[in-house]
Design a protein around this motif. Structure first.
Motif, PDB file in Angstrom:
ATOM      1  N   LEU A 185      -9.978  -6.797   3.700  1.00  0.00           N
ATOM      2  CA  LEU A 185      -9.656  -6.927   2.282  1.00  0.00           C
ATOM      3  C   LEU A 185      -9.325  -5.569   1.668  1.00  0.00           C
ATOM      4  O   LEU A 185      -8.423  -5.457   0.822  1.00  0.00           O
ATOM      5  CB  LEU A 185     -10.830  -7.568   1.541  1.00  0.00           C
ATOM      6  N   GLN A 186     -10.044  -4.540   2.104  1.00  0.00           N
ATOM      7  CA  GLN A 186      -9.783  -3.200   1.586  1.00  0.00           C
ATOM      8  C   GLN A 186      -8.389  -2.721   1.979  1.00  0.00           C
ATOM      9  O   GLN A 186      -7.656  -2.147   1.161  1.00  0.00           O
ATOM     10  CB  GLN A 186     -10.846  -2.230   2.107  1.00  0.00           C
ATOM     11  N   GLN A 187      -7.994  -2.972   3.261  1.00  0.00           N
ATOM     12  CA  GLN A 187      -6.667  -2.570   3.709  1.00  0.00           C
ATOM     13  C   GLN A 187      -5.576  -3.336   2.968  1.00  0.00           C
ATOM     14  O   GLN A 187      -4.530  -2.785   2.626  1.00  0.00           O
ATOM     15  CB  GLN A 187      -6.536  -2.776   5.219  1.00  0.00           C
ATOM     16  N   GLU A 188      -5.829  -4.611   2.701  1.00  0.00           N
ATOM     17  CA  GLU A 188      -4.859  -5.405   1.933  1.00  0.00           C
ATOM     18  C   GLU A 188      -4.694  -4.834   0.529  1.00  0.00           C
ATOM     19  O   GLU A 188      -3.573  -4.710   0.017  1.00  0.00           O
ATOM     20  CB  GLU A 188      -5.324  -6.857   1.860  1.00  0.00           C
ATOM     21  N   HIS A 189      -5.810  -4.451  -0.088  1.00  0.00           N
ATOM     22  CA  HIS A 189      -5.752  -3.872  -1.433  1.00  0.00           C
ATOM     23  C   HIS A 189      -4.946  -2.571  -1.428  1.00  0.00           C
ATOM     24  O   HIS A 189      -4.094  -2.348  -2.309  1.00  0.00           O
ATOM     25  CB  HIS A 189      -7.172  -3.615  -1.939  1.00  0.00           C
ATOM     26  N   LEU A 190      -5.216  -1.718  -0.444  1.00  0.00           N
ATOM     27  CA  LEU A 190      -4.494  -0.445  -0.370  1.00  0.00           C
ATOM     28  C   LEU A 190      -3.000  -0.659  -0.151  1.00  0.00           C
ATOM     29  O   LEU A 190      -2.168   0.056  -0.726  1.00  0.00           O
ATOM     30  CB  LEU A 190      -5.080   0.413   0.756  1.00  0.00           C
ATOM     31  N   LEU A 191      -2.661  -1.642   0.680  1.00  0.00           N
ATOM     32  CA  LEU A 191      -1.246  -1.905   0.936  1.00  0.00           C
ATOM     33  C   LEU A 191      -0.560  -2.440  -0.309  1.00  0.00           C
ATOM     34  O   LEU A 191       0.578  -2.074  -0.607  1.00  0.00           O
ATOM     35  CB  LEU A 191      -1.099  -2.883   2.105  1.00  0.00           C
ATOM     36  N   ARG A 192      -1.238  -3.306  -1.057  1.00  0.00           N
ATOM     37  CA  ARG A 192      -0.650  -3.802  -2.307  1.00  0.00           C
ATOM     38  C   ARG A 192      -0.402  -2.641  -3.276  1.00  0.00           C
ATOM     39  O   ARG A 192       0.635  -2.584  -3.943  1.00  0.00           O
ATOM     40  CB  ARG A 192      -1.566  -4.832  -2.951  1.00  0.00           C
ATOM     41  N   GLU A 193      -1.368  -1.748  -3.356  1.00  0.00           N
ATOM     42  CA  GLU A 193      -1.195  -0.582  -4.223  1.00  0.00           C
ATOM     43  C   GLU A 193       0.007   0.252  -3.776  1.00  0.00           C
ATOM     44  O   GLU A 193       0.780   0.759  -4.597  1.00  0.00           O
ATOM     45  CB  GLU A 193      -2.461   0.281  -4.191  1.00  0.00           C
ATOM     46  N   ALA A 194       0.163   0.383  -2.445  1.00  0.00           N
ATOM     47  CA  ALA A 194       1.275   1.174  -1.921  1.00  0.00           C
ATOM     48  C   ALA A 194       2.619   0.540  -2.264  1.00  0.00           C
ATOM     49  O   ALA A 194       3.580   1.231  -2.619  1.00  0.00           O
ATOM     50  CB  ALA A 194       1.132   1.316  -0.404  1.00  0.00           C
ATOM     51  N   VAL A 195       2.685  -0.796  -2.152  1.00  0.00           N
ATOM     52  CA  VAL A 195       3.943  -1.497  -2.417  1.00  0.00           C
ATOM     53  C   VAL A 195       4.349  -1.346  -3.877  1.00  0.00           C
ATOM     54  O   VAL A 195       5.526  -1.086  -4.187  1.00  0.00           O
ATOM     55  CB  VAL A 195       3.817  -2.987  -2.037  1.00  0.00           C
ATOM     56  N   PHE A 196       3.382  -1.473  -4.757  1.00  0.00           N
ATOM     57  CA  PHE A 196       3.724  -1.512  -6.185  1.00  0.00           C
ATOM     58  C   PHE A 196       3.593  -0.162  -6.879  1.00  0.00           C
ATOM     59  O   PHE A 196       3.863  -0.050  -8.066  1.00  0.00           O
ATOM     60  CB  PHE A 196       2.850  -2.558  -6.889  1.00  0.00           C
ATOM     61  N   HIS A 197       3.195   0.871  -6.121  1.00  0.00           N
ATOM     62  CA  HIS A 197       3.103   2.201  -6.726  1.00  0.00           C
ATOM     63  C   HIS A 197       3.839   3.244  -5.886  1.00  0.00           C
ATOM     64  O   HIS A 197       3.463   4.422  -5.858  1.00  0.00           O
ATOM     65  CB  HIS A 197       1.637   2.613  -6.918  1.00  0.00           C
ATOM     66  N   ASP A 198       4.863   2.802  -5.176  1.00  0.00           N
ATOM     67  CA  ASP A 198       5.776   3.715  -4.475  1.00  0.00           C
ATOM     68  C   ASP A 198       5.066   4.636  -3.482  1.00  0.00           C
ATOM     69  O   ASP A 198       5.376   5.834  -3.405  1.00  0.00           O
ATOM     70  CB  ASP A 198       6.585   4.553  -5.463  1.00  0.00           C
ATOM     71  N   ALA A 199       4.122   4.100  -2.709  1.00  0.00           N
ATOM     72  CA  ALA A 199       3.494   4.901  -1.656  1.00  0.00           C
ATOM     73  C   ALA A 199       4.148   4.656  -0.304  1.00  0.00           C
ATOM     74  O   ALA A 199       3.671   5.149   0.714  1.00  0.00           O
ATOM     75  CB  ALA A 199       1.999   4.593  -1.580  1.00  0.00           C
ATOM     76  N   LEU A 200       5.239   3.883  -0.294  1.00  0.00           N
ATOM     77  CA  LEU A 200       6.018   3.685   0.918  1.00  0.00           C
ATOM     78  C   LEU A 200       7.177   4.676   0.929  1.00  0.00           C
ATOM     79  O   LEU A 200       7.635   5.120  -0.128  1.00  0.00           O
ATOM     80  CB  LEU A 200       6.564   2.252   0.990  1.00  0.00           C
ATOM     81  N   GLU A 201       7.628   5.028   2.091  1.00  0.00           N
ATOM     82  CA  GLU A 201       8.795   5.897   2.190  1.00  0.00           C
ATOM     83  C   GLU A 201       9.622   5.502   3.408  1.00  0.00           C
ATOM     84  O   GLU A 201       9.123   4.867   4.345  1.00  0.00           O
ATOM     85  CB  GLU A 201       8.385   7.363   2.272  1.00  0.00           C
ATOM     86  N   LEU A 202      10.883   5.879   3.366  1.00  0.00           N
ATOM     87  CA  LEU A 202      11.791   5.563   4.464  1.00  0.00           C
ATOM     88  C   LEU A 202      12.073   6.809   5.292  1.00  0.00           C
ATOM     89  O   LEU A 202      12.299   7.893   4.749  1.00  0.00           O
ATOM     90  CB  LEU A 202      13.120   4.993   3.938  1.00  0.00           C
TER      91      LEU A 202
ATOM     92  N   ARG B   8       2.299   5.888   3.408  1.00  0.00           N
ATOM     93  CA  ARG B   8       1.489   7.088   3.201  1.00  0.00           C
ATOM     94  C   ARG B   8       0.064   6.629   2.854  1.00  0.00           C
ATOM     95  O   ARG B   8      -0.303   6.458   1.702  1.00  0.00           O
ATOM     96  CB  ARG B   8       2.088   7.937   2.081  1.00  0.00           C
ATOM     97  N   HIS B   9      -0.735   6.398   3.920  1.00  0.00           N
ATOM     98  CA  HIS B   9      -2.076   5.836   3.754  1.00  0.00           C
ATOM     99  C   HIS B   9      -3.014   6.887   3.145  1.00  0.00           C
ATOM    100  O   HIS B   9      -2.990   8.050   3.556  1.00  0.00           O
ATOM    101  CB  HIS B   9      -2.603   5.380   5.123  1.00  0.00           C
ATOM    102  N   PRO B  10      -3.838   6.490   2.182  1.00  0.00           N
ATOM    103  CA  PRO B  10      -4.698   7.491   1.514  1.00  0.00           C
ATOM    104  C   PRO B  10      -5.735   8.134   2.429  1.00  0.00           C
ATOM    105  O   PRO B  10      -6.153   9.275   2.172  1.00  0.00           O
ATOM    106  CB  PRO B  10      -5.385   6.677   0.397  1.00  0.00           C
ATOM    107  N   GLN B  11      -6.168   7.433   3.503  1.00  0.00           N
ATOM    108  CA  GLN B  11      -7.141   8.031   4.414  1.00  0.00           C
ATOM    109  C   GLN B  11      -6.513   8.472   5.741  1.00  0.00           C
ATOM    110  O   GLN B  11      -6.881   9.497   6.303  1.00  0.00           O
ATOM    111  CB  GLN B  11      -8.272   7.034   4.731  1.00  0.00           C
ATOM    112  N   ARG B  12      -5.558   7.706   6.236  1.00  0.00           N
ATOM    113  CA  ARG B  12      -5.031   7.935   7.578  1.00  0.00           C
ATOM    114  C   ARG B  12      -3.727   8.721   7.602  1.00  0.00           C
ATOM    115  O   ARG B  12      -3.212   9.038   8.674  1.00  0.00           O
ATOM    116  CB  ARG B  12      -4.821   6.592   8.278  1.00  0.00           C
ATOM    117  N   GLY B  13      -3.204   9.042   6.447  1.00  0.00           N
ATOM    118  CA  GLY B  13      -1.935   9.756   6.424  1.00  0.00           C
ATOM    119  C   GLY B  13      -0.758   8.824   6.687  1.00  0.00           C
ATOM    120  O   GLY B  13      -0.831   7.618   6.422  1.00  0.00           O
TER     121      GLY B  13
END
Length: 698
Positions: free
Chosen positions: A441-458, A481-486
Motif C-alpha cells: 500500500l505504501q508503494q502504491e501511494h508513492l507511485l500515485r504521488e509520482a504520477v500526479f506530481h511529476d516525479a516520473l521522467e523519460l 525517481r523513488h524517494p527512498q530508492r532513487g
C-alpha cells in the motif's frame, strides 16, 4: 614476248561504258568480295573494291594478276583442290584462314562458281567467278554462343539448385538437380506445365509471379513424384531470344532451412530438456486462458509445482539422473491433465499447470491432489528407486487476480508457503502470503504521488541502422525517481501500476512528454528522427489509443511520421477486432507500429499478416548470448528472415558488443539499440548526445 594485256570484259562503245559503270556500281555495293578469273592461268579480269582492298591492291592494279600471286602461296595451296574442281565445272565452297590488311587472321568463305560454255559438243570453263565472304564475326559469335551454352550446361549439371526453362509455362528443359529434387525424369517434365508441379495452395501465386515477369525470390512448395510436398525458394528470370523470350526458374530446396526455423521457433517457446512449454510460452497461454475465462465467466487455476528435495537427487545421483527425473515428472503431469489444460516447465525443478473451465475451487483442489499422487508414485532412475513429493501452490482466476503476472506470482507465493508448512501438500493463495500488505500500500501511494506530481521522467535510447551506424530513432523509456530508492526502471513499478489502475495515467504522460520533447529538439534543428513509446496491453484495451494520439500530436505540433508505438504480442492477441481497428487508424494517421520483444510470444505469427505493422523487435534475451549460443543465433536468424518475408524492418534490442553488431549485419538485421551503441539517457544527456552527432550519422 610480253604477256598479252587483259581485254576489257565489257564491249567498247558509249553503251558499253554505261554498262561497265553500272556493273562497277553494283559490284562495289554488294557486301561480299567479288572477282572474276579467266582460265587457264586464272588471271583476274574483274574485282570489286572490297576484294581489292582486302588483297591490298587497287581495283585497276589487281587486273591481270593471277590468283596464286594475289592469295599467296599458303592460301593458294589450301584452295588449289577447290580451284581444280571448279575448273572441272563444279561449284565449290571452301573455308580458309587468311591475314587481312590489319594483320588479323580472318576466316574467309570462298564460293567458286565456274562459267560454263559449250565448245565442240562439250562444256568448257573459260573462267571462274569468285565470291569471298568474311565470316570471322559470325563464326566468333557462333563460337561464343556454343561456349556460353556449354558453360550453362556444365553449370546446370554442377549446381545443386534445380533449373527449369519454360516458355509460357511449358517446360523446355530441366537440369539433373531438378529431376532428382522432384523425382521426375526429363521426359516426364518436358512439355508439361510448370504449374502442374506446384502445390495447389501456391499455384495462383506462382502464376501471378510469372505473368508479371517478377524476378525476386519467393517461397512456395512443389510436389514430389511420390506425393510429398517440398518447401522451395524460387526465383525466375526472363531471358530474351530472337524468336520469343523464355523464363529460367532457379529452385532451391529449403527443407533444412524450414526445419531450422521450426526448431528455432520451438526453442523460443519450449524447454529443450523436457520439451514442455517454457516461461515465455506459459505467460502468453496464461493471458489467453484468463481472457477466455473472463468471456465465458468461468474460473481458471494456476498450479505452481515444485519438487521437494530435488537438490538431493542432483547431489547424490548426479545431474543426469536429475534430468531423467524432470523428464519423467513432465510426462506424468501431461498425462494427468485434460487436453484443454496446459503444462509448462518454468526452470529448475518447477512446473506450472493451467487448469481452465473450472466450476469452482474444489475442482482445482481435486486436480492438484490427483497430480500430487501421480508425482509421488515410485520412479526408477538407473538402479535407484525414488519417491519425490511436490509442493503445490494454487491461485484462482478471478478470486486471486486478473493479470497473468499477478496470478503466477500468487501461485508461487502459495507454493512457498506450502514448502514452509511441511512440504508434499497444496495450498491456495491467501492475501497474507505476499509479504507485508502495508508495504504494498505504501508503494502504491508513492507511485500515485509520482504520477500526479511529476516525479516520473523519460530517458531516451538511440536506435541506429546496423549497416551504417546512422541514427534512425529514439525510444522513450519511463523512470521513477523513488524517494527512498532513487531512480528505478519500469520493471520495478509497471507491474504495480498495472495491478493498481495507474498504468493509464502513466501511459498518457509518457506519450505527451515524449512528443513534446521531440518537437522541441526538432525546433532546435537536431536530428529529425521519430520517437517510440511503449503501450501495455491494458492501455491498448482500455483507452482510445488512436484518438488520444491524434489529440497529442495536434497539441504538441509533432508530425505523425515522427511517432512510433511499441506493443507486445499479447496486445495483438487480445480483442482482435478492436486491435485491428486501432492499428488501421494509426496507419491511416501515419504513425508506425512496432511489435516489441518479438519471439517471446506463442501464436502471434498468425496475427502478423492480419495487422498493419512496420517493425519487429528481436527480444534482448535472444541477442544477449550471441554469437556464442548457436540456438539464440538460430532464433535471431529466423526472426530476421520472417520480418524480411513480411516486408517489416527488424530491430535487435540489447546489443552490447561489436561481435553482436557484426552478426546482425551478416544476418540482414536492419536496426539495433543497446548499451553497446548508447545507453538510455536523460533529457540533458540525450540533447548533448544529439548535438555531438556527426551530420553523416543523423
Amino acid at each position: 614476248m610480253p604477256a598479252k594485256p587483259p581485254s576489257d570484259p565489257v564491249p567498247s562503245g558509249s553503251g558499253s561504258h554505261a554498262s561497265a559503270a553500272l556493273l562497277r556500281l553494283v559490284a562495289d555495293t554488294v557486301p561480299v568480295m567479288l572477282a572474276y578469273y579467266e582460265s587457264p592461268e586464272l588471271r583476274c579480269r574483274f574485282a570489286n573494291q572490297r576484294f581489292a582492298d582486302f588483297m591490298e591492291r587497287t581495283a585497276d592494279g589487281i587486273l591481270g594478276t593471277t590468283a596464286r600471286d594475289i592469295l599467296g602461296e599458303q592460301t593458294w595451296q589450301q584452295i588449289l583442290p577447290c580451284v581444280q574442281r571448279a575448273l572441272g565445272g563444279e561449284t565449290v565452297q571452301h573455308l580458309c584462314q587468311q591475314a587481312g590488311p590489319d594483320g588479323r587472321m580472318r576466316m574467309l568463305e570462298f564460293s567458286l562458281r565456274p562459267q560454263l560454255e559449250p565448245r565442240g559438243g562439250r562444256l568448257a570453263t573459260p573462267g571462274i567467278l569468285v565470291l569471298v565472304n568474311d565470316v570471322t564475326e559470325r563464326l566468333e559469335a557462333e563460337q561464343a554462343v556454343r561456349q556460353s551454352e556449354e558453360r550453362m550446361r556444365k553449370f546446370a549439371e554442377a549446381t545443386e539448385e534445380g533449373l527449369a526453362f519454360h516458355r509460357d509455362g511449358r517446360i523446355l528443359d530441366a537440369n539433373a538437380s531438378l529431376q532428382r529434387m522432384t523425382g521426375y525424369t526429363l521426359a516426364e517434365l518436358v512439355g508439361r506445365s510448370i504449374f502442374d508441379f506446384i502445390q495447389p495452395e501456391y499455384r495462383a501465386l506462382a502464376q501471378e509471379y510469372t505473368r508479371r515477369g517478377r524476378e525476386y525470390p519467393y517461397e512456395l512448395a512443389m510436389r514430389h513424384k511420390d506425393g510429398h510436398a517440398i518447401p522451395i525458394e524460387a526465383v525466375g528470370k526472363t531471358l530474351p531470344q530472337q524468336q520469343d523470350e523464355y523464363r529460367v526458374v532457379v529452385v532451391r530446396d529449403i527443407t533444412a532451412r524450414k526445419q531450422a526455423q521450426e526448431r528455432a521457433r520451438f526453442l523460443a517457446l519450449h524447454d529443450p530438456l523436457t520439451q514442455l512449454p517454457n516461461r515465455r510460452h506459459l505467460m502468453l497461454q496464461l493471458a489467453r486462458t484468463v481472457a477466455t475465462a473472463q468471456e465465458r465467466r468461468k474460473r481458471s487455476a494456476v498450479l505452481f509445482v515444485d519438487l521437494d528435495h530435488f537438490k538431493t537427487v542432483n547431489e547424490s545421483l548426479g545431474h543426469e539422473a536429475g534430468d531423467q527425473l524432470l523428464c519423467e515428472v513432465a510426462r506424468r503431469l501431461q498425462e494427468g491433465v485434460k487436453a484443454t489444460d496446459f503444462v509448462a516447465h518454468v526452470g529448475g525443478d518447477q512446473f506450472v499447470v493451467l487448469l481452465s473451465g473450472l466450476r469452482g475451487r474444489a475442482a482445482a483442489a481435486a486436480a492438484a491432489d490427483a497430480l500430487i499422487e501421480r508425482i509421488r508414485a515410485v520412479y526408477t532412475i538407473g538402479e535407484t528407486q525414488l519417491s519425490p513429493s511436490p509442493s503445490v501452490g494454487i491461485s484462482v482466476f478471478p478470486d486471486d487476480g486478473y493479470g497473468p503476472d499477478e496470478l503466477l506470482r500468487r501461485a508461487d507465493a502459495a507454493m512457498q508457503q506450502a514448502k514452509e508448512s511441511g512440504r508434499g501438500t497444496r495450498l491456495f493463495y491467501t492475501p497474507d502470503m505476499e509479504g507485508q500488505p502495508a508495504e504494498v500500500l505504501q508503494q502504491e501511494h508513492l507511485l500515485r504521488e509520482a504520477v500526479f506530481h511529476d516525479a516520473l521522467e523519460l530517458h531516451y535510447q538511440p536506435q541506429v541502422q546496423v549497416a551504417s551506424g546512422r541514427l534512425v530513432g529514439l525510444e522513450a523509456l519511463v523512470r521513477w525517481r523513488h524517494p527512498q530508492r532513487g531512480l528505478v526502471g519500469p520493471d520495478d513499478f509497471i507491474p504495480l501500476a498495472e495491478s493498481r489502475g495507474l498504468i493509464t495515467p502513466i501511459g498518457r504522460w509518457v506519450l505527451r512528454e515524449a512528443c513534446r520533447q521531440l518537437k522541441a529538439w526538432h525546433n532546435e534543428g537536431l536530428a529529425l528522427v521519430p520517437v517510440a513509446v511503449n503501450l501495455s496491453a491494458i492501455e491498448f484495451r482500455q483507452r482510445d489509443v488512436a484518438g488520444e494520439i491524434a489529440r497529442v500530436l495536434q497539441e504538441t505540433g509533432l508530425e505523425p511520421q515522427y511517432l512510433e508505438v511499441e506493443i507486445t504480442e499479447t496486445t495483438l492477441m487480445q480483442h482482435a477486432e478492436h486491435t485491428r481497428a486501432t492499428l488501421q487508424a494509426l496507419q491511416a494517421m501515419g504513425v508506425a507500429v512496432t511489435v516489441d520483444d518479438f519471439g517471446t510470444g506463442y501464436s502471434s505469427l498468425t496475427y502478423l499478416k492480419r495487422y498493419p505493422l512496420d517493425k519487429l523487435k528481436v527480444d534482448r534475451s535472444f541477442v544477449a548470448d550471441t554469437p556464442a549460443d548457436g540456438d539464440d543465433v538460430a532464433i535471431v536468424t529466423a526472426i530476421v528472415q520472417l520480418a524480411r518475408s513480411l516486408q517489416l524492418q527488424s530491430v535487435a534490442e540489447g546489443v552490447q558488443t561489436t561481435e553482436q553488431l557484426t552478426l546482425l549485419q551478416s544476418l540482414g538485421c536492419e536496426l539495433a539499440q543497446g548499451f553497446g551503441i548508447a545507453p538510455p539517457m536523460d533529457v540533458r544527456r540525450t540533447r548533448a548526445w544529439l548535438h555531438a552527432l556527426p551530420a553523416a550519422a543523423s
